[in-house]
Design a protein around this motif. Structure first.
Motif, PDB file in Angstrom:
ATOM      1  N   GLU A  16       9.060   8.149  22.981  1.00 24.36           N
ATOM      2  CA  GLU A  16       8.413   9.082  23.928  1.00 24.36           C
ATOM      3  C   GLU A  16       8.909  10.525  23.716  1.00 24.36           C
ATOM      4  O   GLU A  16       8.128  11.475  23.673  1.00 24.36           O
ATOM      5  CB  GLU A  16       8.729   8.670  25.383  1.00 24.36           C
ATOM      6  N   ILE A  17      10.229  10.664  23.563  1.00 23.29           N
ATOM      7  CA  ILE A  17      10.783  12.025  23.485  1.00 23.29           C
ATOM      8  C   ILE A  17      10.569  12.648  22.105  1.00 23.29           C
ATOM      9  O   ILE A  17      10.371  13.861  21.990  1.00 23.29           O
ATOM     10  CB  ILE A  17      12.282  12.043  23.892  1.00 23.29           C
ATOM     11  N   VAL A  18      10.557  11.811  21.057  1.00 24.41           N
ATOM     12  CA  VAL A  18      10.288  12.359  19.721  1.00 24.41           C
ATOM     13  C   VAL A  18       8.831  12.825  19.655  1.00 24.41           C
ATOM     14  O   VAL A  18       8.538  13.887  19.100  1.00 24.41           O
ATOM     15  CB  VAL A  18      10.632  11.341  18.603  1.00 24.41           C
ATOM     16  N   ASP A 285      16.897   1.926  30.885  1.00 29.25           N
ATOM     17  CA  ASP A 285      16.501   1.771  32.295  1.00 29.25           C
ATOM     18  C   ASP A 285      15.214   2.504  32.636  1.00 29.25           C
ATOM     19  O   ASP A 285      14.531   2.160  33.602  1.00 29.25           O
ATOM     20  CB  ASP A 285      17.656   2.208  33.229  1.00 29.25           C
ATOM     21  N   ILE A 286      14.839   3.539  31.864  1.00 26.85           N
ATOM     22  CA  ILE A 286      13.607   4.282  32.190  1.00 26.85           C
ATOM     23  C   ILE A 286      12.582   4.235  31.042  1.00 26.85           C
ATOM     24  O   ILE A 286      11.545   4.903  31.111  1.00 26.85           O
ATOM     25  CB  ILE A 286      13.911   5.752  32.561  1.00 26.85           C
ATOM     26  N   ALA A 287      12.885   3.454  29.997  1.00 22.72           N
ATOM     27  CA  ALA A 287      11.989   3.417  28.819  1.00 22.72           C
ATOM     28  C   ALA A 287      10.596   2.924  29.204  1.00 22.72           C
ATOM     29  O   ALA A 287      10.455   2.015  30.023  1.00 22.72           O
ATOM     30  CB  ALA A 287      12.585   2.507  27.755  1.00 22.72           C
ATOM     31  N   GLY A 288       9.583   3.566  28.664  1.00 22.08           N
ATOM     32  CA  GLY A 288       8.201   3.128  28.875  1.00 22.08           C
ATOM     33  C   GLY A 288       7.597   3.611  30.181  1.00 22.08           C
ATOM     34  O   GLY A 288       6.423   3.381  30.445  1.00 22.08           O
ATOM     35  N   LYS A 289       8.394   4.306  31.012  1.00 22.73           N
ATOM     36  CA  LYS A 289       7.854   4.751  32.305  1.00 22.73           C
ATOM     37  C   LYS A 289       7.230   6.148  32.233  1.00 22.73           C
ATOM     38  O   LYS A 289       6.685   6.640  33.220  1.00 22.73           O
ATOM     39  CB  LYS A 289       8.974   4.747  33.360  1.00 22.73           C
ATOM     40  N   GLY A 290       7.432   6.825  31.107  1.00 24.01           N
ATOM     41  CA  GLY A 290       6.858   8.163  30.966  1.00 24.01           C
ATOM     42  C   GLY A 290       7.569   9.218  31.804  1.00 24.01           C
ATOM     43  O   GLY A 290       6.997  10.257  32.132  1.00 24.01           O
ATOM     44  N   ILE A 291       8.842   8.969  32.146  1.00 25.84           N
ATOM     45  CA  ILE A 291       9.540   9.944  33.011  1.00 25.84           C
ATOM     46  C   ILE A 291      10.776  10.555  32.328  1.00 25.84           C
ATOM     47  O   ILE A 291      11.485  11.354  32.927  1.00 25.84           O
ATOM     48  CB  ILE A 291       9.988   9.299  34.354  1.00 25.84           C
ATOM     49  N   ALA A 292      11.032  10.186  31.062  1.00 25.15           N
ATOM     50  CA  ALA A 292      12.231  10.708  30.373  1.00 25.15           C
ATOM     51  C   ALA A 292      12.124  12.222  30.207  1.00 25.15           C
ATOM     52  O   ALA A 292      11.029  12.776  30.044  1.00 25.15           O
ATOM     53  CB  ALA A 292      12.364  10.060  29.006  1.00 25.15           C
ATOM     54  N   ASN A 293      13.268  12.867  30.244  1.00 26.69           N
ATOM     55  CA  ASN A 293      13.321  14.312  30.017  1.00 26.69           C
ATOM     56  C   ASN A 293      13.270  14.562  28.500  1.00 26.69           C
ATOM     57  O   ASN A 293      14.172  14.143  27.776  1.00 26.69           O
ATOM     58  CB  ASN A 293      14.645  14.839  30.603  1.00 26.69           C
ATOM     59  N   PRO A 294      12.234  15.259  28.009  1.00 24.92           N
ATOM     60  CA  PRO A 294      12.134  15.459  26.558  1.00 24.92           C
ATOM     61  C   PRO A 294      12.899  16.695  26.055  1.00 24.92           C
ATOM     62  O   PRO A 294      12.901  16.989  24.858  1.00 24.92           O
ATOM     63  CB  PRO A 294      10.630  15.664  26.369  1.00 24.92           C
ATOM     64  N   ILE A 295      13.545  17.450  26.977  1.00 29.84           N
ATOM     65  CA  ILE A 295      14.067  18.772  26.593  1.00 29.84           C
ATOM     66  C   ILE A 295      15.148  18.683  25.504  1.00 29.84           C
ATOM     67  O   ILE A 295      15.153  19.469  24.558  1.00 29.84           O
ATOM     68  CB  ILE A 295      14.574  19.557  27.832  1.00 29.84           C
TER      69      ILE A 295
END
Ligand code: NAD
Length: 355
Positions: A16-18, A285-295
């Motif tokens: 997601e973040i990459v 714990d948050i993978a796949g939820k679309g809420i990770a911080n990509p910064i």
């Protein structure tokens, strides 16, 4: 400019973040007329699932033949019970060794908009800080001779710290050259009151310093440095350290920023190809939820532009867009303090809109 970038998305939130960082790089390419092309390779848990090993020759060759590597994160509970030699983390050590990456650059800075997340006293936070730790990554006690033996008091274990003049010279040069692009100050960390390797370290750093008369250099004992980092981090610009001291001090420096989802890092060798990655892990714990911080990953891409491709204007453009987005009060869940959190893709769009 044309650049071939290897993507090692990894596990958990890695993909997601990459993907967010790729969108940002594409926006930069469009604005400044560069052509970034991307090839994805597996490493870590996803590689174990596909091939039974955390790192394949195909991934090693793909990364070696690229202009630089952008990595998400590897690992997760699914692979936690595997034996040490096929754990996902082996992929990271293997890639660093194969690419000959002897330098780890880890910036730590406080964002005005996020000062309240800092764990230090407000009067210290108000002064701000913006430092980078230059850590030697392939020598010292983590790589020296080790073992178990019978000692004076029975069974004992030992690890050996050894540094060659060549290893110290090359990491010192990286520190001085990094300082030349910043505020021109290097603090070299050692334990020269006790360790012979530190005395050689100090001697060598000062000899190399003579080649960089525009950079101010001073020495600091590691125990004092650990105190000064929390007492007055604003006094540091570039901090030059050996492998083990850097391991400890860089975690301390990232902790005082209070925001793990914002910190980038790069590992560099003698060529221009580097490995760029956020300092956090795969956050299962948050993978796949679309809420990770990509910064942190977006800032890792900015470091790639700055250090591997010499594109400072483009890197500044990303850094400024991140600053402005945070200043506008836009937050992912991990850094929200009362604001309504945005998703990974909304944060990415907000940053791109400011490039
Ligand atoms: P972690 O950094 O993955 O997570 C710690 C906490 O921070 C979690 O609550 C997580 O949700 C949160 N977090 C981390 N990054 C975030 C982001 N970008 N946005 C929002 N929240 C974020 O550390 P951990 O839980 O100790 O480790 C999880 C896995 O990652 C383990 O398998 C570990 O071995 C691996 N790991 C990999 C790397 C790497 O690939 N370089 C580094 C550290 C840990």
């Amino acid at each position: 400019m044309k650049c071939n970038i290897a993507l090692v998305k990894g596990d958990g939130i890695g993909p997601e973040i990459v993907d967010s960082a790729v969108e940002v790089l594409n926006a930069i390419g469009k604005k400044y007329g560069h052509e970034f092309s991307f090839t994805s390779y597996l490493a870590g848990g996803c590689s174990i699932d596909a091939y039974g090993v955390p790192l394949t020759q195909e991934t090693i060759d793909g990364c070696k033949n690229s202009d630089s590597v952008l990595l998400g994160a590897v690992g997760g509970p699914k692979w936690d019970t595997l034996p040490g030699n096929i754990r996902p983390e082996k992929a990271l050590l293997g890639l660093r060794a194969e690419l000959g990456l002897f330098t780890n650059l880890r910036p730590a800075k406080i964002y005005d908009a996020l000062k309240e997340a800092c764990t230090l006293r407000p009067d210290i936070v108000d002064k701000g800080f913006d430092l980078v730790i230059v850590r030697e990554l392939t020598g010292g006690i983590y790589f020296g001779e080790r073992g178990r033996r019978d000692g004076k008091y029975g069974p004992e274990a030992y690890d050996t710290e050894a540094y060659s003049v060549m290893e110290i010279e090359r990491i010192a040069r990286v520190a001085f050259e990094t300082a030349q692009k910043r505020r021109k100050n290097v603090v070299s960390i050692d334990k020269a009151n006790v360790l012979e390797t530190s005395r050689l370290w100090r001697e060598t750093v000062h000899r190399i310093a003579a080649e960089y008369p525009d950079v101010e250099v001073s020495d600091m004992l590691v125990d004092n440095a650990a105190m000064q980092l929390v007492r007055d981090p604003s006094r540091f610009d570039v901090v030059l350290t050996s492998n083990m001291f850097g391991d400890i001090l860089s975690d301390e420096a990232s902790q005082i920023t209070g925001s793990i989802g914002l910190l980038a890092s790069s590992s560099l060798g003698s060529g221009k190809c580097g490995l760029y990655e956020p300092i956090h892990g795969s956050a299962p714990d948050i993978a796949g939820k679309g809420i990770a911080n990509p910064i942190a990953t977006i800032l890792s891409a900015s470091m790639m532009l700055r250090y591997s491709f010499n594109l400072s204007k483009e890197a500044d453009s990303i850094d400024n867009a991140v600053n402005e987005t945070l200043a506008a009060g836009i937050r992912t869940a991990d850094i929200a303090r009362g604001e309504t959190p945005v998703s990974t893709s909304e944060m990415t769009k907000e940053i791109i809109s400011r490039i």
